[in-house]
Design a protein around this motif. Structure first.
Motif, PDB file in Angstrom:
ATOM      1  N   UNK A  14      22.429  41.902  85.867  1.00 14.85           N
ATOM      2  CA  UNK A  14      22.467  40.451  85.701  1.00 14.85           C
ATOM      3  C   UNK A  14      21.777  39.731  86.839  1.00 14.85           C
ATOM      4  N   UNK A  15      22.018  40.191  88.057  1.00 14.60           N
ATOM      5  CA  UNK A  15      21.392  39.543  89.215  1.00 14.60           C
ATOM      6  C   UNK A  15      19.882  39.762  89.229  1.00 14.60           C
ATOM      7  N   UNK A  16      19.450  40.948  88.825  1.00  8.88           N
ATOM      8  CA  UNK A  16      18.009  41.207  88.786  1.00  8.88           C
ATOM      9  C   UNK A  16      17.337  40.326  87.736  1.00  8.88           C
ATOM     10  N   UNK A  17      17.913  40.244  86.538  1.00  6.86           N
ATOM     11  CA  UNK A  17      17.311  39.418  85.486  1.00  6.86           C
ATOM     12  C   UNK A  17      17.275  37.949  85.887  1.00  6.86           C
ATOM     13  N   UNK A  18      18.322  37.499  86.533  1.00 14.27           N
ATOM     14  CA  UNK A  18      18.389  36.085  86.903  1.00 14.27           C
ATOM     15  C   UNK A  18      17.461  35.734  88.059  1.00 14.27           C
ATOM     16  N   UNK A  19      17.309  36.653  88.999  1.00 14.64           N
ATOM     17  CA  UNK A  19      16.585  36.305  90.211  1.00 14.64           C
ATOM     18  C   UNK A  19      15.189  36.856  90.348  1.00 14.64           C
ATOM     19  N   UNK A  20      14.816  37.827  89.500  1.00 10.52           N
ATOM     20  CA  UNK A  20      13.538  38.494  89.742  1.00 10.52           C
ATOM     21  C   UNK A  20      12.641  38.628  88.525  1.00 10.52           C
ATOM     22  N   UNK A  21      13.097  38.253  87.346  1.00 11.23           N
ATOM     23  CA  UNK A  21      12.231  38.349  86.172  1.00 11.23           C
ATOM     24  C   UNK A  21      11.062  37.378  86.322  1.00 11.23           C
ATOM     25  N   UNK A  22       9.900  37.650  85.712  1.00  8.32           N
ATOM     26  CA  UNK A  22       8.774  36.717  85.795  1.00  8.32           C
ATOM     27  C   UNK A  22       9.188  35.321  85.347  1.00  8.32           C
ATOM     28  N   UNK A  23       8.874  34.339  86.162  1.00  9.40           N
ATOM     29  CA  UNK A  23       9.227  32.968  85.838  1.00  9.40           C
ATOM     30  C   UNK A  23      10.663  32.617  86.144  1.00  9.40           C
ATOM     31  N   UNK A  24      11.374  33.488  86.924  1.00  9.45           N
ATOM     32  CA  UNK A  24      12.784  33.222  87.212  1.00  9.45           C
ATOM     33  C   UNK A  24      12.965  32.373  88.463  1.00  9.45           C
ATOM     34  N   UNK A  25      11.912  31.775  88.928  1.00  8.81           N
ATOM     35  CA  UNK A  25      12.045  30.887  90.067  1.00  8.81           C
ATOM     36  C   UNK A  25      11.347  31.374  91.312  1.00  8.81           C
ATOM     37  N   UNK A  26      10.746  32.580  91.270  1.00 12.77           N
ATOM     38  CA  UNK A  26      10.010  33.063  92.426  1.00 12.77           C
ATOM     39  C   UNK A  26       8.732  32.243  92.568  1.00 12.77           C
ATOM     40  N   UNK A  27       8.512  31.715  93.754  1.00 16.44           N
ATOM     41  CA  UNK A  27       7.299  30.961  93.984  1.00 16.44           C
ATOM     42  C   UNK A  27       6.100  31.881  94.064  1.00 16.44           C
ATOM     43  N   UNK A  28       4.898  31.309  94.162  1.00 14.81           N
ATOM     44  CA  UNK A  28       3.696  32.140  94.192  1.00 14.81           C
ATOM     45  C   UNK A  28       3.629  33.055  95.404  1.00 14.81           C
ATOM     46  N   UNK A  29       4.434  32.795  96.425  1.00 12.19           N
ATOM     47  CA  UNK A  29       4.384  33.640  97.612  1.00 12.19           C
ATOM     48  C   UNK A  29       5.538  34.629  97.657  1.00 12.19           C
ATOM     49  N   UNK A  30       6.312  34.717  96.575  1.00 10.05           N
ATOM     50  CA  UNK A  30       7.453  35.636  96.569  1.00 10.05           C
ATOM     51  C   UNK A  30       6.999  37.040  96.174  1.00 10.05           C
ATOM     52  N   UNK A  31       7.607  37.604  95.158  1.00  8.04           N
ATOM     53  CA  UNK A  31       7.266  38.961  94.733  1.00  8.04           C
ATOM     54  C   UNK A  31       5.815  39.097  94.295  1.00  8.04           C
ATOM     55  N   UNK A  32       5.185  37.984  94.000  1.00 11.14           N
ATOM     56  CA  UNK A  32       3.882  38.056  93.348  1.00 11.14           C
ATOM     57  C   UNK A  32       2.774  38.554  94.263  1.00 11.14           C
ATOM     58  N   UNK A  33       2.994  38.554  95.574  1.00 11.66           N
ATOM     59  CA  UNK A  33       1.970  39.128  96.450  1.00 11.66           C
ATOM     60  C   UNK A  33       1.882  40.633  96.243  1.00 11.66           C
ATOM     61  N   UNK A  34       2.966  41.243  95.823  1.00 13.15           N
ATOM     62  CA  UNK A  34       2.908  42.673  95.517  1.00 13.15           C
ATOM     63  C   UNK A  34       2.650  42.881  94.031  1.00 13.15           C
ATOM     64  N   UNK A  35       3.527  42.327  93.188  1.00 13.20           N
ATOM     65  CA  UNK A  35       3.331  42.434  91.736  1.00 13.20           C
ATOM     66  C   UNK A  35       2.391  41.324  91.284  1.00 13.20           C
ATOM     67  N   UNK A  36       1.126  41.413  91.733  1.00  9.45           N
ATOM     68  CA  UNK A  36       0.182  40.338  91.480  1.00  9.45           C
ATOM     69  C   UNK A  36      -0.306  40.316  90.038  1.00  9.45           C
ATOM     70  N   UNK A  37      -0.199  41.473  89.339  1.00 12.69           N
ATOM     71  CA  UNK A  37      -0.784  41.561  88.006  1.00 12.69           C
ATOM     72  C   UNK A  37       0.269  41.330  86.932  1.00 12.69           C
ATOM     73  N   UNK A  38       0.225  40.146  86.304  1.00 14.15           N
ATOM     74  CA  UNK A  38       1.077  39.821  85.162  1.00 14.15           C
ATOM     75  C   UNK A  38       0.213  39.853  83.908  1.00 14.15           C
ATOM     76  N   UNK A  39       0.797  40.301  82.820  1.00 14.80           N
ATOM     77  CA  UNK A  39       0.045  40.351  81.573  1.00 14.80           C
ATOM     78  C   UNK A  39       0.956  39.996  80.408  1.00 14.80           C
TER      79      UNK A  39
END
Length: 487
Positions: A14-39
Protein backbone atom coordinates in the motif's frame (compact mmCIF):
# COMPACT_ATOMS: atom_id res chain seq x y z
CA UNK A 1 -0.13 -20.04 2.60
CA UNK A 2 -1.04 -16.53 1.40
CA UNK A 3 2.12 -14.43 1.14
CA UNK A 4 0.16 -11.21 0.61
CA UNK A 5 -2.21 -11.73 3.54
CA UNK A 6 0.12 -10.60 6.32
CA UNK A 7 -0.38 -7.07 7.70
CA UNK A 8 3.27 -6.27 6.92
CA UNK A 9 2.97 -7.26 3.25
CA UNK A 10 -0.31 -5.38 2.78
CA UNK A 11 1.11 -2.28 4.47
CA UNK A 12 4.31 -2.25 2.40
CA UNK A 13 2.50 -2.72 -0.91
CA UNK A 14 0.00 0.00 0.00
CA UNK A 15 2.76 2.44 0.87
CA UNK A 16 4.66 1.67 -2.33
CA UNK A 17 1.58 2.17 -4.53
CA UNK A 18 0.67 5.39 -2.77
CA UNK A 19 4.11 6.93 -2.67
CA UNK A 20 6.08 5.60 -5.62
CA UNK A 21 3.81 4.70 -8.54
CA UNK A 22 4.25 6.89 -11.66
CA UNK A 23 2.36 10.11 -11.11
CA UNK A 24 2.00 9.49 -7.36
CA UNK A 25 3.45 12.85 -6.48
CA UNK A 26 7.16 12.36 -7.13
CA UNK A 27 8.57 15.53 -8.62
CA UNK A 28 10.83 15.50 -11.67
CA UNK A 29 13.87 15.31 -9.41
CA UNK A 30 12.66 12.34 -7.35
CA UNK A 31 12.86 8.74 -8.55
CA UNK A 32 12.83 9.88 -12.13
CA UNK A 33 16.56 10.62 -12.26
CA UNK A 34 17.07 6.88 -12.04
CA UNK A 35 13.85 5.53 -13.57
CA UNK A 36 14.04 8.10 -16.35
CA UNK A 37 12.34 5.93 -18.97
CA UNK A 38 8.52 5.89 -18.73
CA UNK A 39 6.44 4.31 -21.44
CA UNK A 40 2.79 3.71 -22.25
CA UNK A 41 0.81 2.10 -25.03
CA UNK A 42 -0.20 4.49 -27.76
CA UNK A 43 -3.75 4.68 -29.08
CA UNK A 44 -4.85 4.30 -32.67
CA UNK A 45 -1.46 3.07 -33.87
CA UNK A 46 -1.46 -0.63 -33.20
CA UNK A 47 -0.81 -0.08 -29.52
CA UNK A 48 2.88 0.70 -30.08
CA UNK A 49 4.87 1.48 -26.98
CA UNK A 50 5.76 5.15 -26.64
CA UNK A 51 7.79 7.35 -24.34
CA UNK A 52 5.49 8.82 -21.68
CA UNK A 53 4.83 11.68 -21.44
CA UNK A 54 5.71 12.41 -25.03
CA UNK A 55 7.08 15.85 -25.90
CA UNK A 56 6.73 15.14 -29.61
CA UNK A 57 3.73 17.11 -30.92
CA UNK A 58 3.34 14.62 -33.78
CA UNK A 59 3.20 11.57 -31.50
CA UNK A 60 -0.10 9.82 -31.04
CA UNK A 61 -1.52 10.29 -27.55
CA UNK A 62 -1.18 7.51 -25.04
CA UNK A 63 -4.17 5.28 -24.55
CA UNK A 64 -5.91 6.68 -21.43
CA UNK A 65 -6.63 3.10 -20.35
CA UNK A 66 -2.92 2.20 -20.42
CA UNK A 67 -1.12 3.14 -17.22
CA UNK A 68 2.45 4.36 -17.75
CA UNK A 69 5.26 2.13 -16.52
CA UNK A 70 8.89 2.67 -15.59
CA UNK A 71 11.37 0.49 -17.46
CA UNK A 72 14.63 -1.02 -16.22
CA UNK A 73 16.71 -4.20 -16.34
CA UNK A 74 16.80 -6.66 -13.45
CA UNK A 75 19.71 -8.91 -12.40
CA UNK A 76 19.04 -11.55 -9.72
CA UNK A 77 21.72 -13.39 -7.77
CA UNK A 78 21.70 -17.11 -7.10
CA UNK A 79 21.04 -18.32 -3.59
CA UNK A 80 19.12 -21.59 -3.49
CA UNK A 81 15.90 -21.39 -1.53
CA UNK A 82 16.73 -17.81 -0.54
CA UNK A 83 15.42 -16.87 -3.98
CA UNK A 84 11.98 -16.60 -2.39
CA UNK A 85 13.11 -13.14 -1.32
CA UNK A 86 13.42 -12.18 -5.00
CA UNK A 87 9.69 -12.75 -5.41
CA UNK A 88 8.98 -10.23 -2.66
CA UNK A 89 11.36 -7.70 -4.18
CA UNK A 90 9.78 -8.00 -7.63
CA UNK A 91 6.31 -7.64 -6.10
CA UNK A 92 7.37 -4.40 -4.47
CA UNK A 93 8.93 -2.94 -7.60
CA UNK A 94 5.93 -3.81 -9.74
CA UNK A 95 3.67 -2.07 -7.23
CA UNK A 96 5.65 1.07 -8.10
CA UNK A 97 4.85 0.60 -11.79
CA UNK A 98 8.29 -0.82 -12.65
CA UNK A 99 8.64 -3.35 -15.44
CA UNK A 100 11.72 -5.22 -16.67
CA UNK A 101 13.15 -4.98 -20.16
CA UNK A 102 16.14 -7.28 -19.65
CA UNK A 103 16.12 -10.15 -17.14
CA UNK A 104 19.23 -11.97 -15.98
CA UNK A 105 19.78 -14.47 -13.21
CA UNK A 106 21.82 -17.35 -11.93
CA UNK A 107 20.51 -20.47 -10.19
CA UNK A 108 17.60 -19.30 -8.00
CA UNK A 109 17.75 -15.97 -9.85
CA UNK A 110 17.24 -17.79 -13.14
CA UNK A 111 14.01 -19.32 -11.82
CA UNK A 112 12.54 -15.88 -11.10
CA UNK A 113 13.89 -14.36 -14.32
CA UNK A 114 12.35 -17.10 -16.45
CA UNK A 115 9.12 -16.97 -14.46
CA UNK A 116 8.70 -13.23 -15.00
CA UNK A 117 9.50 -13.57 -18.71
CA UNK A 118 6.93 -16.34 -19.17
CA UNK A 119 4.14 -14.64 -17.19
CA UNK A 120 4.40 -11.33 -19.07
CA UNK A 121 4.74 -13.13 -22.42
CA UNK A 122 5.10 -10.59 -25.19
CA UNK A 123 3.64 -7.66 -23.20
CA UNK A 124 6.38 -5.58 -21.61
CA UNK A 125 3.88 -3.55 -19.59
CA UNK A 126 2.10 -6.48 -17.91
CA UNK A 127 2.35 -6.80 -14.14
CA UNK A 128 3.49 -10.31 -13.25
CA UNK A 129 3.57 -10.33 -9.46
CA UNK A 130 -0.01 -11.58 -8.98
CA UNK A 131 0.80 -14.81 -10.83
CA UNK A 132 4.37 -14.91 -9.55
CA UNK A 133 3.24 -14.86 -5.93
CA UNK A 134 0.77 -17.70 -6.51
CA UNK A 135 3.52 -19.79 -8.09
CA UNK A 136 5.84 -18.97 -5.20
CA UNK A 137 3.20 -20.02 -2.69
CA UNK A 138 2.78 -23.36 -4.43
CA UNK A 139 6.46 -24.26 -4.87
CA UNK A 140 6.75 -27.92 -3.73
CA UNK A 141 10.27 -27.52 -2.34
CA UNK A 142 10.23 -30.74 -0.39
CA UNK A 143 9.59 -32.75 -3.58
CA UNK A 144 12.75 -31.38 -5.22
CA UNK A 145 14.73 -33.69 -2.94
CA UNK A 146 14.13 -36.61 -5.31
CA UNK A 147 17.07 -38.95 -4.86
CA UNK A 148 16.84 -42.55 -3.58
CA UNK A 149 14.85 -42.93 -0.37
CA UNK A 150 17.82 -43.44 2.03
CA UNK A 151 19.46 -40.33 0.59
CA UNK A 152 16.24 -38.30 0.79
CA UNK A 153 15.74 -39.24 4.43
CA UNK A 154 19.33 -38.34 5.30
CA UNK A 155 19.16 -34.95 3.55
CA UNK A 156 15.90 -33.98 5.24
CA UNK A 157 17.19 -34.99 8.65
CA UNK A 158 20.36 -33.01 8.09
CA UNK A 159 18.40 -29.92 7.00
CA UNK A 160 16.30 -30.20 10.16
CA UNK A 161 19.43 -30.13 12.31
CA UNK A 162 19.71 -33.80 13.25
CA UNK A 163 23.17 -35.15 14.09
CA UNK A 164 24.19 -37.83 11.63
CA UNK A 165 26.81 -39.68 13.68
CA UNK A 166 24.50 -42.29 15.16
CA UNK A 167 24.42 -45.84 13.76
CA UNK A 168 20.87 -45.51 12.43
CA UNK A 169 22.16 -42.91 9.93
CA UNK A 170 25.05 -45.02 8.62
CA UNK A 171 23.03 -46.76 5.84
CA UNK A 172 21.99 -43.34 4.56
CA UNK A 173 25.58 -42.06 4.71
CA UNK A 174 26.82 -45.07 2.76
CA UNK A 175 24.04 -44.63 0.18
CA UNK A 176 25.00 -40.96 -0.13
CA UNK A 177 28.65 -41.73 -0.83
CA UNK A 178 27.73 -44.37 -3.40
CA UNK A 179 25.30 -41.97 -5.05
CA UNK A 180 27.96 -39.25 -5.39
CA UNK A 181 30.40 -41.78 -6.82
CA UNK A 182 27.97 -43.05 -9.44
CA UNK A 183 25.77 -40.05 -10.37
CA UNK A 184 27.63 -36.88 -9.22
CA UNK A 185 24.49 -35.63 -7.54
CA UNK A 186 22.32 -36.73 -4.62
CA UNK A 187 19.07 -35.79 -6.36
CA UNK A 188 17.90 -36.38 -9.92
CA UNK A 189 16.58 -32.84 -10.39
CA UNK A 190 13.78 -34.32 -12.51
CA UNK A 191 11.10 -33.33 -10.00
CA UNK A 192 12.08 -29.67 -10.28
CA UNK A 193 12.21 -29.72 -14.07
CA UNK A 194 8.85 -31.48 -14.33
CA UNK A 195 7.23 -28.96 -11.98
CA UNK A 196 8.75 -25.94 -13.71
CA UNK A 197 7.79 -27.26 -17.15
CA UNK A 198 4.18 -27.35 -15.91
CA UNK A 199 4.56 -23.74 -14.76
CA UNK A 200 5.81 -22.82 -18.23
CA UNK A 201 2.91 -24.63 -19.94
CA UNK A 202 0.42 -22.74 -17.78
CA UNK A 203 1.82 -19.54 -19.29
CA UNK A 204 1.69 -20.90 -22.85
CA UNK A 205 5.37 -21.76 -23.10
CA UNK A 206 5.61 -25.38 -24.25
CA UNK A 207 8.74 -25.11 -26.37
CA UNK A 208 11.77 -22.87 -26.78
CA UNK A 209 10.06 -21.35 -29.82
CA UNK A 210 7.29 -19.98 -27.58
CA UNK A 211 9.92 -18.28 -25.45
CA UNK A 212 11.66 -16.81 -28.50
CA UNK A 213 8.39 -15.42 -29.88
CA UNK A 214 7.62 -13.60 -26.62
CA UNK A 215 11.15 -12.22 -26.25
CA UNK A 216 11.11 -11.00 -29.85
CA UNK A 217 7.86 -9.15 -29.09
CA UNK A 218 9.56 -7.45 -26.13
CA UNK A 219 12.48 -6.55 -28.37
CA UNK A 220 10.03 -5.04 -30.87
CA UNK A 221 8.54 -2.91 -28.08
CA UNK A 222 11.97 -1.57 -27.20
CA UNK A 223 12.82 -1.09 -30.85
CA UNK A 224 9.63 0.99 -31.17
CA UNK A 225 10.89 3.28 -28.43
CA UNK A 226 14.20 3.65 -30.19
CA UNK A 227 12.61 4.30 -33.59
CA UNK A 228 10.08 6.80 -32.30
CA UNK A 229 12.53 8.52 -29.97
CA UNK A 230 16.06 7.81 -31.25
CA UNK A 231 17.72 9.68 -28.41
CA UNK A 232 15.01 9.18 -25.80
CA UNK A 233 14.08 12.29 -23.80
CA UNK A 234 17.54 13.83 -23.96
CA UNK A 235 19.16 10.40 -23.67
CA UNK A 236 21.27 7.92 -25.58
CA UNK A 237 19.40 5.20 -27.49
CA UNK A 238 17.20 2.94 -25.39
CA UNK A 239 18.95 -0.11 -26.82
CA UNK A 240 21.45 -0.84 -29.52
CA UNK A 241 20.26 -1.06 -33.09
CA UNK A 242 19.77 -4.77 -33.89
CA UNK A 243 22.46 -4.53 -36.55
CA UNK A 244 24.92 -3.67 -33.78
CA UNK A 245 24.03 -6.63 -31.57
CA UNK A 246 25.42 -10.10 -32.07
CA UNK A 247 22.15 -11.97 -32.50
CA UNK A 248 23.67 -14.59 -34.75
CA UNK A 249 24.07 -17.00 -31.85
CA UNK A 250 20.37 -17.54 -31.31
CA UNK A 251 19.12 -16.20 -34.60
CA UNK A 252 16.53 -14.27 -32.60
CA UNK A 253 17.27 -10.72 -31.38
CA UNK A 254 15.04 -10.96 -28.31
CA UNK A 255 17.06 -13.84 -26.89
CA UNK A 256 19.57 -11.30 -25.56
CA UNK A 257 16.89 -9.92 -23.21
CA UNK A 258 16.93 -13.09 -21.09
CA UNK A 259 20.26 -14.34 -19.74
CA UNK A 260 20.44 -17.42 -17.51
CA UNK A 261 23.96 -18.29 -16.43
CA UNK A 262 25.32 -21.83 -16.35
CA UNK A 263 28.78 -23.45 -16.39
CA UNK A 264 29.67 -26.03 -19.03
CA UNK A 265 32.10 -28.77 -18.05
CA UNK A 266 34.64 -30.23 -18.57
CA UNK A 267 35.69 -27.06 -20.38
CA UNK A 268 34.67 -24.66 -17.60
CA UNK A 269 33.13 -21.92 -19.78
CA UNK A 270 30.15 -19.71 -19.06
CA UNK A 271 26.94 -20.31 -20.98
CA UNK A 272 24.34 -17.54 -21.33
CA UNK A 273 21.05 -19.19 -22.18
CA UNK A 274 19.02 -19.02 -24.37
CA UNK A 275 21.60 -17.30 -26.63
CA UNK A 276 24.18 -20.07 -26.29
CA UNK A 277 21.77 -22.81 -27.35
CA UNK A 278 23.49 -22.07 -30.64
CA UNK A 279 26.35 -24.28 -29.49
CA UNK A 280 24.10 -27.24 -28.67
CA UNK A 281 22.26 -29.76 -30.80
CA UNK A 282 19.24 -28.45 -32.70
CA UNK A 283 17.02 -30.96 -30.87
CA UNK A 284 17.01 -28.66 -27.84
CA UNK A 285 15.00 -26.08 -29.75
CA UNK A 286 11.99 -28.37 -29.12
CA UNK A 287 12.34 -28.75 -25.33
CA UNK A 288 10.61 -26.84 -22.56
CA UNK A 289 12.34 -23.64 -21.41
CA UNK A 290 12.39 -25.32 -17.99
CA UNK A 291 15.53 -27.17 -19.08
CA UNK A 292 17.42 -23.87 -19.35
CA UNK A 293 16.65 -23.08 -15.73
CA UNK A 294 17.56 -26.60 -14.70
CA UNK A 295 21.05 -26.15 -16.19
CA UNK A 296 21.55 -22.93 -14.20
CA UNK A 297 20.54 -24.38 -10.81
CA UNK A 298 22.38 -27.73 -10.87
CA UNK A 299 23.96 -27.25 -7.45
CA UNK A 300 27.10 -29.45 -7.46
CA UNK A 301 26.69 -32.69 -5.45
CA UNK A 302 23.10 -31.76 -4.51
CA UNK A 303 21.59 -32.14 -8.01
CA UNK A 304 22.80 -34.27 -10.87
CA UNK A 305 24.37 -32.19 -13.62
CA UNK A 306 22.48 -31.71 -16.87
CA UNK A 307 24.12 -33.35 -19.89
CA UNK A 308 23.37 -32.09 -23.40
CA UNK A 309 24.72 -32.80 -26.87
CA UNK A 310 26.86 -30.22 -28.66
CA UNK A 311 26.47 -28.90 -32.18
CA UNK A 312 29.78 -30.18 -33.62
CA UNK A 313 30.40 -27.23 -35.93
CA UNK A 314 29.42 -24.29 -33.77
CA UNK A 315 30.92 -25.74 -30.60
CA UNK A 316 34.26 -26.46 -32.25
CA UNK A 317 34.31 -22.91 -33.62
CA UNK A 318 33.75 -21.50 -30.13
CA UNK A 319 36.65 -23.49 -28.72
CA UNK A 320 38.93 -22.29 -31.50
CA UNK A 321 37.88 -18.68 -31.00
CA UNK A 322 37.83 -18.45 -27.20
CA UNK A 323 40.15 -21.13 -25.86
CA UNK A 324 42.74 -22.26 -28.37
CA UNK A 325 45.27 -19.59 -27.36
CA UNK A 326 45.13 -20.71 -23.72
CA UNK A 327 45.46 -24.45 -24.27
CA UNK A 328 47.89 -26.88 -25.77
CA UNK A 329 47.03 -28.01 -29.28
CA UNK A 330 46.07 -31.51 -28.13
CA UNK A 331 43.91 -30.16 -25.32
CA UNK A 332 42.15 -27.72 -27.63
CA UNK A 333 41.43 -30.47 -30.14
CA UNK A 334 40.01 -32.70 -27.43
CA UNK A 335 37.66 -29.91 -26.34
CA UNK A 336 36.62 -29.25 -29.95
CA UNK A 337 35.66 -32.90 -30.33
CA UNK A 338 33.39 -33.02 -27.27
CA UNK A 339 30.02 -34.47 -28.18
CA UNK A 340 28.48 -33.71 -24.77
CA UNK A 341 28.70 -30.95 -22.18
CA UNK A 342 27.81 -31.28 -18.53
CA UNK A 343 26.11 -28.22 -17.00
CA UNK A 344 26.56 -27.16 -13.40
CA UNK A 345 25.11 -24.33 -11.32
CA UNK A 346 25.94 -20.96 -12.88
CA UNK A 347 26.93 -19.65 -9.46
CA UNK A 348 30.23 -21.47 -9.93
CA UNK A 349 30.95 -19.09 -12.79
CA UNK A 350 29.02 -15.87 -12.09
CA UNK A 351 26.52 -15.79 -9.26
CA UNK A 352 25.65 -12.12 -9.84
CA UNK A 353 25.92 -11.32 -13.57
CA UNK A 354 25.69 -7.56 -13.07
CA UNK A 355 27.21 -6.74 -16.47
CA UNK A 356 24.60 -8.68 -18.45
CA UNK A 357 23.11 -5.66 -20.25
CA UNK A 358 26.01 -3.23 -20.12
CA UNK A 359 26.62 -3.42 -23.88
CA UNK A 360 23.09 -4.12 -25.10
CA UNK A 361 21.29 -1.35 -23.16
CA UNK A 362 23.96 0.88 -21.62
CA UNK A 363 21.60 3.72 -20.72
CA UNK A 364 18.71 1.59 -19.45
CA UNK A 365 18.44 1.67 -15.64
CA UNK A 366 19.59 -1.65 -14.16
CA UNK A 367 18.88 -2.98 -10.68
CA UNK A 368 21.27 -5.62 -9.32
CA UNK A 369 19.91 -7.73 -6.46
CA UNK A 370 22.35 -9.77 -4.33
CA UNK A 371 21.20 -12.07 -1.52
CA UNK A 372 23.33 -11.50 1.57
CA UNK A 373 23.41 -13.41 4.85
CA UNK A 374 23.95 -12.14 8.36
CA UNK A 375 26.11 -13.56 11.10
CA UNK A 376 29.65 -13.03 12.33
CA UNK A 377 32.69 -14.12 10.36
CA UNK A 378 34.14 -17.38 11.74
CA UNK A 379 37.38 -17.04 13.66
CA UNK A 380 40.60 -18.52 12.30
CA UNK A 381 41.50 -21.76 14.04
CA UNK A 382 44.64 -23.88 13.96
CA UNK A 383 42.92 -27.07 15.00
CA UNK A 384 43.04 -30.01 12.64
CA UNK A 385 39.53 -31.33 13.00
CA UNK A 386 37.63 -32.53 9.96
CA UNK A 387 34.96 -29.88 10.57
CA UNK A 388 37.62 -27.15 10.34
CA UNK A 389 38.89 -28.60 7.05
CA UNK A 390 35.36 -28.72 5.64
CA UNK A 391 34.73 -25.12 6.73
CA UNK A 392 37.98 -23.95 5.12
CA UNK A 393 37.12 -25.76 1.88
CA UNK A 394 33.68 -24.16 1.85
CA UNK A 395 35.15 -20.70 2.45
CA UNK A 396 37.66 -21.18 -0.38
CA UNK A 397 34.90 -22.33 -2.71
CA UNK A 398 32.78 -19.28 -1.87
CA UNK A 399 35.73 -16.95 -2.40
CA UNK A 400 36.46 -18.40 -5.84
CA UNK A 401 32.78 -18.36 -6.77
CA UNK A 402 32.33 -14.71 -5.85
CA UNK A 403 35.63 -13.35 -7.14
CA UNK A 404 34.42 -12.68 -10.69
CA UNK A 405 31.39 -10.88 -9.31
CA UNK A 406 33.64 -8.72 -7.11
CA UNK A 407 35.84 -7.85 -10.09
CA UNK A 408 32.81 -7.03 -12.24
CA UNK A 409 31.38 -4.80 -9.54
CA UNK A 410 34.75 -3.05 -9.07
CA UNK A 411 34.74 -2.34 -12.80
CA UNK A 412 31.21 -1.00 -12.44
CA UNK A 413 32.43 1.38 -9.72
CA UNK A 414 35.11 2.73 -12.06
CA UNK A 415 32.55 3.22 -14.81
CA UNK A 416 30.33 5.08 -12.37
CA UNK A 417 33.17 7.43 -11.43
CA UNK A 418 33.77 8.22 -15.12
CA UNK A 419 30.04 8.71 -15.70
CA UNK A 420 29.65 11.06 -12.70
CA UNK A 421 32.67 13.13 -13.76
CA UNK A 422 31.34 13.49 -17.29
CA UNK A 423 27.91 14.53 -16.00
CA UNK A 424 29.40 17.08 -13.63
CA UNK A 425 31.28 18.74 -16.50
CA UNK A 426 28.56 18.42 -19.15
CA UNK A 427 27.95 21.90 -20.66
CA UNK A 428 24.15 21.73 -20.42
CA UNK A 429 24.41 20.65 -16.77
CA UNK A 430 26.88 23.44 -15.96
CA UNK A 431 24.57 25.92 -17.75
CA UNK A 432 21.61 24.69 -15.69
CA UNK A 433 19.62 23.50 -18.69
CA UNK A 434 19.14 20.01 -17.23
CA UNK A 435 19.81 18.22 -13.94
CA UNK A 436 22.63 15.75 -13.58
CA UNK A 437 21.70 12.22 -14.56
CA UNK A 438 22.19 9.39 -12.13
CA UNK A 439 24.43 6.48 -13.02
CA UNK A 440 22.03 3.89 -14.47
CA UNK A 441 23.06 0.93 -12.25
CA UNK A 442 21.88 0.50 -8.66
CA UNK A 443 22.46 -2.31 -6.19
CA UNK A 444 19.77 -3.52 -3.78
CA UNK A 445 21.09 -6.31 -1.52
CA UNK A 446 18.46 -8.30 0.34
CA UNK A 447 19.46 -9.38 3.84
CA UNK A 448 18.23 -12.95 4.32
CA UNK A 449 19.62 -13.09 7.88
CA UNK A 450 20.81 -16.60 8.78
CA UNK A 451 18.42 -18.55 6.53
CA UNK A 452 19.90 -21.74 5.05
CA UNK A 453 20.15 -21.52 1.26
CA UNK A 454 19.70 -25.31 0.96
CA UNK A 455 16.67 -25.55 3.24
CA UNK A 456 14.25 -27.32 0.92
CA UNK A 457 12.15 -28.32 3.95
CA UNK A 458 11.48 -24.81 5.26
CA UNK A 459 8.19 -24.05 6.97
CA UNK A 460 5.45 -21.77 5.65
CA UNK A 461 6.52 -19.15 8.19
CA UNK A 462 10.12 -19.26 6.97
CA UNK A 463 8.94 -18.83 3.38
CA UNK A 464 6.81 -15.84 4.38
CA UNK A 465 9.74 -14.24 6.20
CA UNK A 466 11.95 -14.49 3.11
CA UNK A 467 9.21 -13.06 0.89
CA UNK A 468 8.63 -10.18 3.31
CA UNK A 469 12.38 -9.46 3.50
CA UNK A 470 12.39 -8.95 -0.28
CA UNK A 471 9.26 -6.82 -0.19
CA UNK A 472 10.68 -4.65 2.58
CA UNK A 473 13.92 -4.24 0.65
CA UNK A 474 11.98 -3.02 -2.39
CA UNK A 475 10.24 -0.41 -0.24
CA UNK A 476 13.50 0.73 1.35
CA UNK A 477 15.28 0.77 -2.01
CA UNK A 478 12.65 3.07 -3.50
CA UNK A 479 12.69 5.30 -0.41
CA UNK A 480 16.48 5.59 -0.59
CA UNK A 481 16.38 6.48 -4.26
CA UNK A 482 13.71 9.06 -3.63
CA UNK A 483 15.70 10.66 -0.84
CA UNK A 484 18.85 10.62 -2.93
CA UNK A 485 17.11 12.33 -5.84
CA UNK A 486 15.73 15.11 -3.72
CA UNK A 487 19.01 16.02 -1.99
Amino acid sequence: MDLLASPLAADLIGRIRAGHAPGAGDGPSALERFFWLHAARGSGDGQRLRIWPSHDPKAAPADPRAAPVRLCNLVLQGGGTLGLAHAGFVTGLEAAGIRFAGLAGTSAGSILAMGIAAIRGGDLTRETSDVLVKITEAVPMDSFIDGPRPVRVLIKRALKGHRLVWPQHWPGLIATLLRLRDRRGLNHGAAFETWFAAVMRAQGWNRIEDMYAALDAIWADLADLRALHPQGPGRAPVLRDPSGVDTALSGRPGAALLQLISMAMPVGVKFKLPQDLYYLSAEYQQISPARLVRTSMSIPAFFEPVVMQTNPETWAARVRTELSDLLSRDRAHSFEDLSELMFLDGGMMSNLPSDSFRDLMPDMPTIVVPLVSGGASPAITRRRRFADLAADAGACGSAVRLQRDRETWAQNSMLRAVFDQAEQNAPDVVAGRRPRRRYPVAIAPIDTDDANWLNFVMTAQEKAQLFESGLKRAHDFLETLKTEQTT
